[in-house]
Design a protein around this motif. Structure first.
Motif, PDB file in Angstrom:
ATOM      1  N   ARG A 132       0.828  -1.211   0.000  1.00 17.85           N
ATOM      2  CA  ARG A 132       0.000   0.000   0.000  1.00 17.85           C
ATOM      3  C   ARG A 132       0.859   1.255   0.000  1.00 17.85           C
ATOM      4  O   ARG A 132       0.543   2.262  -0.654  1.00 17.85           O
ATOM      5  CB  ARG A 132      -0.912  -0.027   1.217  1.00 17.85           C
ATOM      6  N   GLY A 133       1.944   1.203   0.734  1.00 19.85           N
ATOM      7  CA  GLY A 133       2.860   2.351   0.735  1.00 19.85           C
ATOM      8  C   GLY A 133       3.480   2.574  -0.622  1.00 19.85           C
ATOM      9  O   GLY A 133       3.608   3.725  -1.089  1.00 19.85           O
ATOM     10  N   LEU A 134       3.856   1.477  -1.310  1.00 24.83           N
ATOM     11  CA  LEU A 134       4.434   1.598  -2.648  1.00 24.83           C
ATOM     12  C   LEU A 134       3.431   2.179  -3.629  1.00 24.83           C
ATOM     13  O   LEU A 134       3.774   3.016  -4.486  1.00 24.83           O
ATOM     14  CB  LEU A 134       4.903   0.216  -3.125  1.00 24.83           C
ATOM     15  N   LEU A 135       2.185   1.695  -3.502  1.00 16.67           N
ATOM     16  CA  LEU A 135       1.147   2.227  -4.386  1.00 16.67           C
ATOM     17  C   LEU A 135       0.994   3.730  -4.183  1.00 16.67           C
ATOM     18  O   LEU A 135       0.912   4.504  -5.153  1.00 16.67           O
ATOM     19  CB  LEU A 135      -0.173   1.508  -4.102  1.00 16.67           C
ATOM     20  N   SER A 136       1.000   4.141  -2.948  1.00 14.18           N
ATOM     21  CA  SER A 136       0.847   5.569  -2.664  1.00 14.18           C
ATOM     22  C   SER A 136       2.002   6.378  -3.234  1.00 14.18           C
ATOM     23  O   SER A 136       1.796   7.437  -3.855  1.00 14.18           O
ATOM     24  CB  SER A 136       0.760   5.772  -1.143  1.00 14.18           C
ATOM     25  N   GLU A 137       3.226   5.852  -3.101  1.00 13.96           N
ATOM     26  CA  GLU A 137       4.401   6.568  -3.616  1.00 13.96           C
ATOM     27  C   GLU A 137       4.397   6.613  -5.126  1.00 13.96           C
ATOM     28  O   GLU A 137       4.738   7.638  -5.739  1.00 13.96           O
ATOM     29  CB  GLU A 137       5.680   5.887  -3.104  1.00 13.96           C
TER      30      GLU A 137
END
Length: 416
Positions: A132-137
């Protein structure tokens, strides 16, 4: 991995059902044995109450001793049955313990699987948060500070083709990450579902373990109760044995009154086995319970046809070659007559002088006859396995008493 976990759960559930059936079988055994234990509890009360036997005359010792021996036989039979019950209870305990061990092993395996699933769930949750963090970045990277609108993206593009490429790339990256998140979420859900099943299996195993432990305790209680009942029978038997020994000593005293009480001799009269030790104490002299002197571990003398070493019967059988199977001294005259041997009230040298009084009676060897006096030799007159030589005086037809005074006895003389 998911299939392996489900297979393990299915196998353990089958073992659980099998263990339940084994426990029900053990409970049926317990119920049946418990009912039998109640019967022997009643018998134990009777056995420990004992038999009150009054002191009576010497010729009635036989009845007293037989009554006590009969009680001992009944008590021993009950004690043997209780021992059999105790063995059955112990077998049931062993079965239940084996079941407990199986359930404990299953419980340990389930707990290990539970720990493993919790670790996997935690790892998948961390991976889910990471993706989820990667998607946000990634989404932010496709926009200027994450605030670029599609109009602004179009305005900054060199041409429409570049705008379309950027939009497709952004959508592809987003879809890929969303697909990964969905897979992780799905796996996480499956792991949680499996954990719920494992948690339920653990609870079932704990409950089964508690039931088995309770059944095992019940069997242990029954075993302890049965052993206590057996011990009470054994105590009653021992008490009666003590009473029998006392009666035999009293009977020996009566024999001393009838036939004299001169000091005995170990191994007198040339008797080959006069030094045979008591099988219970290992001692040559002193009181020997049941008159059990032994040679090579046996109390029966094969050389005389099976009479007891150092007993009056063995002495006379050896001295005159009396046949085997005449029984205790008090049956020699009857059995001898039945076999055709002369029996009368008139003594002859070499006869067996038989007194039928008492538990076993007493038999002596007639060494010589002189008018109204006879000299007799015997063994175990006082229950001590010793040799004695005594002069008896005739006081009536068949009635004799020691020359130096004492009780009168009726004797039958058997010529072998």
């Amino acid at each position: 991995m998911k299939c392996d976990i489900l297979l393990m759960y299915t196998k353990q559930n089958k073992k659980y059902q099998k263990s339940v059936k084994m426990k029900q079988k053990a409970q049926k055994i317990s119920s049946r044995l418990a009912r039998r234990a109640m019967v022997f509890a009643i018998l134990a009360v009777v056995a420990t109450a004992g038999i009150v036997i009054p002191i009576v005359q010497a010729d009635q010792y036989d009845d007293q001793i037989k009554a006590l021996q009969s009680q001992n036989n009944q008590s021993q039979a009950a004690a043997d049955e209780l021992q059999s019950q105790a063995s059955s209870y112990q077998d049931a305990i062993n079965i239940l313990q084996a079941q407990i061990d199986v359930v404990q092993a299953q419980l340990d395996a389930s707990r290990a699987e539970q720990t493993k699933l919790e670790a996997e769930i935690t790892a998948k949750q961390a991976e889910l948060d990471h993706q989820r963090g990667l998607l946000s970045e990634d989404v932010k990277a496709m926009y200027v500070d994450g605030e670029m609108t599609p109009i602004e993206m179009l305005a900054t593009s060199k041409n429409l083709s570049e705008f379309v490429d950027k939009e497709e790339y952004r959508n592809a990256i987003q879809k890929k990450i969303e697909d990964s998140l969905a897979k992780i979420a799905k796996l996480q859900g499956e792991l949680k579902a499996q954990k719920v099943k494992v948690d339920q299996l653990i609870e079932n195993q704990k409950a089964q373990q508690a039931q088995l432990a309770a059944s095992r305790q019940q069997q242990a209680d029954l075993l302890a109760y049965t052993q206590a009942q057996k011990d009470s029978f054994t105590a009653a038997i021992n008490a009666n044995v003590s009473k029998i020994n006392d009666l035999k000593k009293q009977q020996a005293i009566e024999n001393a009154k009838r036939f004299g009480s001169s000091a005995g001799m170990v191994g007198g009269g040339g008797y080959p086995w006069g030094n045979a030790p008591c099988i219970h104490t290992g001692q040559v002299t002193g009181y020997c319970a049941n008159y059990d002197w032994a040679v090579n571990g046996s109390v029966w003398n094969p050389a005389t046809g099976g009479y007891g070493y150092r007993n009056c019967t063995d002495w006379v059988a050896w001295r005159i070659g009396a046949p085997a199977g005449l029984g205790n001294a008090n049956t020699w005259a009857t059995r001898g007559a039945a076999r055709g041997y002369p029996v009368s009230s008139a003594p002859h040298t070499g006869d067996a002088a038989v007194s039928e009084a008492g538990t076993y009676g007493h038999v002596m060897y007639v060494e010589s006859v002189s008018g109204d006096s006879i000299t007799v030799s015997d063994y175990n007159r006082l229950g001590d396995g010793l040799y004695r030589l005594t002069v008896l005086t005739k006081v009536g037809e068949g009635y004799y008493r020691p020359a130096n005074g004492g009780s009168t006895s009726y004797l039958k003389f058997v010529s072998f």
